[in-house]
Design a protein around this motif. Structure first.
Motif, PDB file in Angstrom:
ATOM      1  N   LYS A   1     -16.158 -31.444  40.085  1.00  0.00           N
ATOM      2  CA  LYS A   1     -15.442 -31.728  38.838  1.00  0.00           C
ATOM      3  C   LYS A   1     -16.053 -32.928  38.135  1.00  0.00           C
ATOM      4  CE  LYS A   1     -11.426 -29.256  39.092  1.00  0.00           C
ATOM      5  NZ  LYS A   1     -11.103 -28.274  38.112  1.00  0.00           N
ATOM      6  N   LEU A   2     -16.137 -32.837  36.819  1.00  0.00           N
ATOM      7  CA  LEU A   2     -16.599 -33.969  36.026  1.00  0.00           C
ATOM      8  C   LEU A   2     -15.546 -35.063  36.060  1.00  0.00           C
ATOM      9  CD1 LEU A   2     -18.153 -32.057  33.024  1.00  0.00           C
ATOM     10  CD2 LEU A   2     -19.364 -33.386  34.754  1.00  0.00           C
ATOM     11  N   ASP A   3     -16.014 -36.306  36.220  1.00  0.00           N
ATOM     12  CA  ASP A   3     -15.107 -37.449  36.342  1.00  0.00           C
ATOM     13  C   ASP A   3     -15.629 -38.619  35.518  1.00  0.00           C
ATOM     14  OD1 ASP A   3     -12.972 -38.997  37.202  1.00  0.00           O
ATOM     15  OD2 ASP A   3     -13.948 -39.571  39.082  1.00  0.00           O
ATOM     16  N   GLY A   4     -15.789 -38.387  34.224  1.00  0.00           N
ATOM     17  CA  GLY A   4     -16.236 -39.466  33.342  1.00  0.00           C
ATOM     18  C   GLY A   4     -17.734 -39.668  33.381  1.00  0.00           C
ATOM     19  N   SER A   5     -18.122 -40.898  33.041  1.00  0.00           N
ATOM     20  CA  SER A   5     -19.537 -41.244  32.990  1.00  0.00           C
ATOM     21  C   SER A   5     -19.704 -42.727  33.291  1.00  0.00           C
ATOM     22  CB  SER A   5     -20.111 -40.921  31.608  1.00  0.00           C
ATOM     23  OG  SER A   5     -19.486 -41.728  30.628  1.00  0.00           O
ATOM     24  N   ARG A   6     -20.942 -43.108  33.486  1.00  0.00           N
ATOM     25  CA  ARG A   6     -21.252 -44.511  33.751  1.00  0.00           C
ATOM     26  C   ARG A   6     -22.559 -44.856  33.050  1.00  0.00           C
ATOM     27  NH1 ARG A   6     -22.687 -45.170  39.372  1.00  0.00           N
ATOM     28  NH2 ARG A   6     -20.509 -44.832  39.806  1.00  0.00           N
ATOM     29  N   ALA A   7     -22.557 -46.020  32.403  1.00  0.00           N
ATOM     30  CA  ALA A   7     -23.784 -46.516  31.780  1.00  0.00           C
ATOM     31  C   ALA A   7     -24.695 -47.057  32.869  1.00  0.00           C
ATOM     32  CB  ALA A   7     -23.456 -47.603  30.761  1.00  0.00           C
ATOM     33  N   GLY A   8     -25.958 -46.804  32.718  1.00  0.00           N
ATOM     34  CA  GLY A   8     -26.950 -47.299  33.672  1.00  0.00           C
ATOM     35  C   GLY A   8     -28.304 -47.372  32.997  1.00  0.00           C
ATOM     36  N   ARG A   9     -29.331 -47.362  33.808  1.00  0.00           N
ATOM     37  CA  ARG A   9     -30.696 -47.453  33.271  1.00  0.00           C
ATOM     38  C   ARG A   9     -31.604 -46.466  33.990  1.00  0.00           C
ATOM     39  NH1 ARG A   9     -31.051 -51.701  29.979  1.00  0.00           N
ATOM     40  NH2 ARG A   9     -33.285 -52.007  30.031  1.00  0.00           N
ATOM     41  N   VAL A  10     -32.543 -45.939  33.241  1.00  0.00           N
ATOM     42  CA  VAL A  10     -33.655 -45.174  33.792  1.00  0.00           C
ATOM     43  C   VAL A  10     -34.893 -45.939  33.374  1.00  0.00           C
ATOM     44  CG1 VAL A  10     -34.914 -43.002  33.779  1.00  0.00           C
ATOM     45  CG2 VAL A  10     -32.417 -42.985  33.671  1.00  0.00           C
ATOM     46  N   GLY A  11     -35.486 -46.650  34.329  1.00  0.00           N
ATOM     47  CA  GLY A  11     -36.562 -47.573  33.977  1.00  0.00           C
ATOM     48  C   GLY A  11     -35.992 -48.677  33.107  1.00  0.00           C
ATOM     49  N   ALA A  12     -36.588 -48.894  31.949  1.00  0.00           N
ATOM     50  CA  ALA A  12     -36.109 -49.925  31.032  1.00  0.00           C
ATOM     51  C   ALA A  12     -35.147 -49.368  29.979  1.00  0.00           C
ATOM     52  CB  ALA A  12     -37.300 -50.582  30.335  1.00  0.00           C
TER      53      ALA A  12
ATOM     54  N   SER B   1     -20.636 -36.875  25.081  1.00  0.00           N
ATOM     55  CA  SER B   1     -19.187 -36.967  24.871  1.00  0.00           C
ATOM     56  C   SER B   1     -18.450 -36.546  26.140  1.00  0.00           C
ATOM     57  CB  SER B   1     -18.757 -36.109  23.674  1.00  0.00           C
ATOM     58  OG  SER B   1     -19.158 -34.780  23.851  1.00  0.00           O
ATOM     59  N   PRO B   2     -18.485 -37.414  27.156  1.00  0.00           N
ATOM     60  CA  PRO B   2     -17.880 -37.060  28.451  1.00  0.00           C
ATOM     61  C   PRO B   2     -16.381 -36.761  28.374  1.00  0.00           C
ATOM     62  CG  PRO B   2     -18.683 -39.331  28.456  1.00  0.00           C
ATOM     63  CD  PRO B   2     -19.096 -38.722  27.166  1.00  0.00           C
ATOM     64  N   GLU B   3     -15.670 -37.394  27.444  1.00  0.00           N
ATOM     65  CA  GLU B   3     -14.231 -37.162  27.329  1.00  0.00           C
ATOM     66  C   GLU B   3     -13.923 -35.716  26.945  1.00  0.00           C
ATOM     67  OE1 GLU B   3     -15.990 -38.165  23.509  1.00  0.00           O
ATOM     68  OE2 GLU B   3     -16.022 -39.299  25.381  1.00  0.00           O
ATOM     69  N   ARG B   4     -14.825 -35.090  26.237  1.00  0.00           N
ATOM     70  CA  ARG B   4     -14.648 -33.692  25.822  1.00  0.00           C
ATOM     71  C   ARG B   4     -14.662 -32.731  27.008  1.00  0.00           C
ATOM     72  NH1 ARG B   4     -19.146 -30.709  22.525  1.00  0.00           N
ATOM     73  NH2 ARG B   4     -18.375 -28.615  22.842  1.00  0.00           N
ATOM     74  N   PHE B   5     -15.343 -33.118  28.089  1.00  0.00           N
ATOM     75  CA  PHE B   5     -15.508 -32.243  29.243  1.00  0.00           C
ATOM     76  C   PHE B   5     -14.734 -32.733  30.465  1.00  0.00           C
ATOM     77  CE2 PHE B   5     -19.335 -31.975  26.601  1.00  0.00           C
ATOM     78  CZ  PHE B   5     -19.367 -30.623  26.343  1.00  0.00           C
ATOM     79  N   ALA B   6     -13.825 -33.678  30.278  1.00  0.00           N
ATOM     80  CA  ALA B   6     -13.106 -34.306  31.392  1.00  0.00           C
ATOM     81  C   ALA B   6     -12.470 -33.274  32.315  1.00  0.00           C
ATOM     82  CB  ALA B   6     -12.047 -35.260  30.856  1.00  0.00           C
ATOM     83  N   ASN B   7     -12.662 -33.461  33.594  1.00  0.00           N
ATOM     84  CA  ASN B   7     -12.086 -32.631  34.661  1.00  0.00           C
ATOM     85  C   ASN B   7     -12.583 -31.196  34.680  1.00  0.00           C
ATOM     86  OD1 ASN B   7     -10.480 -34.759  35.742  1.00  0.00           O
ATOM     87  ND2 ASN B   7      -9.076 -34.459  34.030  1.00  0.00           N
ATOM     88  N   GLY B   8     -13.600 -30.883  33.884  1.00  0.00           N
ATOM     89  CA  GLY B   8     -14.171 -29.543  33.928  1.00  0.00           C
ATOM     90  C   GLY B   8     -14.994 -29.348  35.192  1.00  0.00           C
ATOM     91  N   SER B   9     -15.086 -28.127  35.643  1.00  0.00           N
ATOM     92  CA  SER B   9     -15.883 -27.812  36.830  1.00  0.00           C
ATOM     93  C   SER B   9     -17.320 -27.529  36.427  1.00  0.00           C
ATOM     94  CB  SER B   9     -15.323 -26.574  37.535  1.00  0.00           C
ATOM     95  OG  SER B   9     -14.048 -26.847  38.044  1.00  0.00           O
ATOM     96  N   VAL B  10     -18.231 -27.943  37.286  1.00  0.00           N
ATOM     97  CA  VAL B  10     -19.649 -27.682  37.037  1.00  0.00           C
ATOM     98  C   VAL B  10     -20.320 -27.209  38.323  1.00  0.00           C
ATOM     99  CG1 VAL B  10     -19.901 -29.307  35.122  1.00  0.00           C
ATOM    100  CG2 VAL B  10     -20.335 -30.081  37.456  1.00  0.00           C
ATOM    101  N   ILE B  11     -21.377 -26.459  38.135  1.00  0.00           N
ATOM    102  CA  ILE B  11     -22.332 -26.157  39.193  1.00  0.00           C
ATOM    103  C   ILE B  11     -23.669 -26.564  38.601  1.00  0.00           C
ATOM    104  CG2 ILE B  11     -23.401 -24.389  40.631  1.00  0.00           C
ATOM    105  CD1 ILE B  11     -20.767 -22.782  40.377  1.00  0.00           C
ATOM    106  N   TRP B  12     -24.155 -27.703  39.055  1.00  0.00           N
ATOM    107  CA  TRP B  12     -25.399 -28.266  38.544  1.00  0.00           C
ATOM    108  C   TRP B  12     -26.368 -28.476  39.700  1.00  0.00           C
ATOM    109  CZ3 TRP B  12     -23.214 -32.822  35.104  1.00  0.00           C
ATOM    110  CH2 TRP B  12     -22.776 -32.313  33.880  1.00  0.00           C
ATOM    111  N   GLY B  13     -27.613 -28.552  39.361  1.00  0.00           N
ATOM    112  CA  GLY B  13     -28.616 -28.809  40.388  1.00  0.00           C
ATOM    113  C   GLY B  13     -29.815 -29.504  39.816  1.00  0.00           C
TER     114      GLY B  13
END
Length: 169
Positions: free
Chosen positions: A119-130, A45-57
């Motif tokens: 900052k989180l900026d939405g999401s994008r559909a893609g693929r991981v393998g198939a 649910s990317p809309e729930r976290f819109a514009n939130g800051s993250v520190i990810w790795g």
């Protein structure tokens, strides 16, 4: 002999404090709007976290340079207290780190460990393998690729405990 027995209980806590002090400090300061969720949770649910800051790795999967920005696909891992990816833990999903301008792929080679702040900026559909996949997008303010030496620093080879165990690094 008597003074040694008296000092032993005092030396053990001092040694533990000295070992704890060896751990490097975090490289990025969390902001007040920091998101505690991990990438696979944000992807739901990317809309729930819109514009939130993250520190990810995590571990670099691929670098894609486009006309005005670069994208680094990252397999996310939890971070330790120094914000280094803990690759011995299970993954937390994937995300795409979006960086303005050109990113030298040799600076972020496949398999490199990185930590980003942004900052989180939405999401994008893609693929991981198939498989279909939803990637959270992070507009990166800062990025750090960890060297092997940095990953080792602050990790003591001294461990305290009771019992029998085998450790592999």
């Amino acid at each position: 002999m008597r003074p040694v027995r008296f000092l032993a209980p005092l030396l053990a806590p001092a040694a533990m404090l000295a070992l704890a002090a060896c751990a490097p400090a975090p490289i990025y300061k969390p902001s007040t709007d920091a998101v505690a969720a991990v990438p696979f949770e944000v992807a739901r649910s990317p809309e729930r976290f819109a514009n939130g800051s993250v520190i990810w790795g995590g571990r670099v999967v691929a670098v894609n340079n486009l006309a005005d920005h670069s994208e680094i696909e990252v397999l996310a891992y939890p971070l330790d207290k120094s914000q280094r990816p803990k690759v011995s833990d299970s993954g937390n999903g994937r995300f795409i780190a979006v960086i303005k301008g050109f990113v030298e792929p040799m600076a972020y080679p496949d398999g490199a460990l990185i930590t980003v702040s942004g900052k989180l900026d939405g999401s994008r559909a893609g693929r991981v393998g198939a498989a279909d996949y939803v990637f959270p997008l992070v507009q990166v303010d800062q990025a750090h690729a960890w060297t092997a030496e940095e990953m080792r620093s602050g990790h003591s080879n001294v461990h305290f405990g009771v019992g029998l165990g085998v450790g592999i690094r």
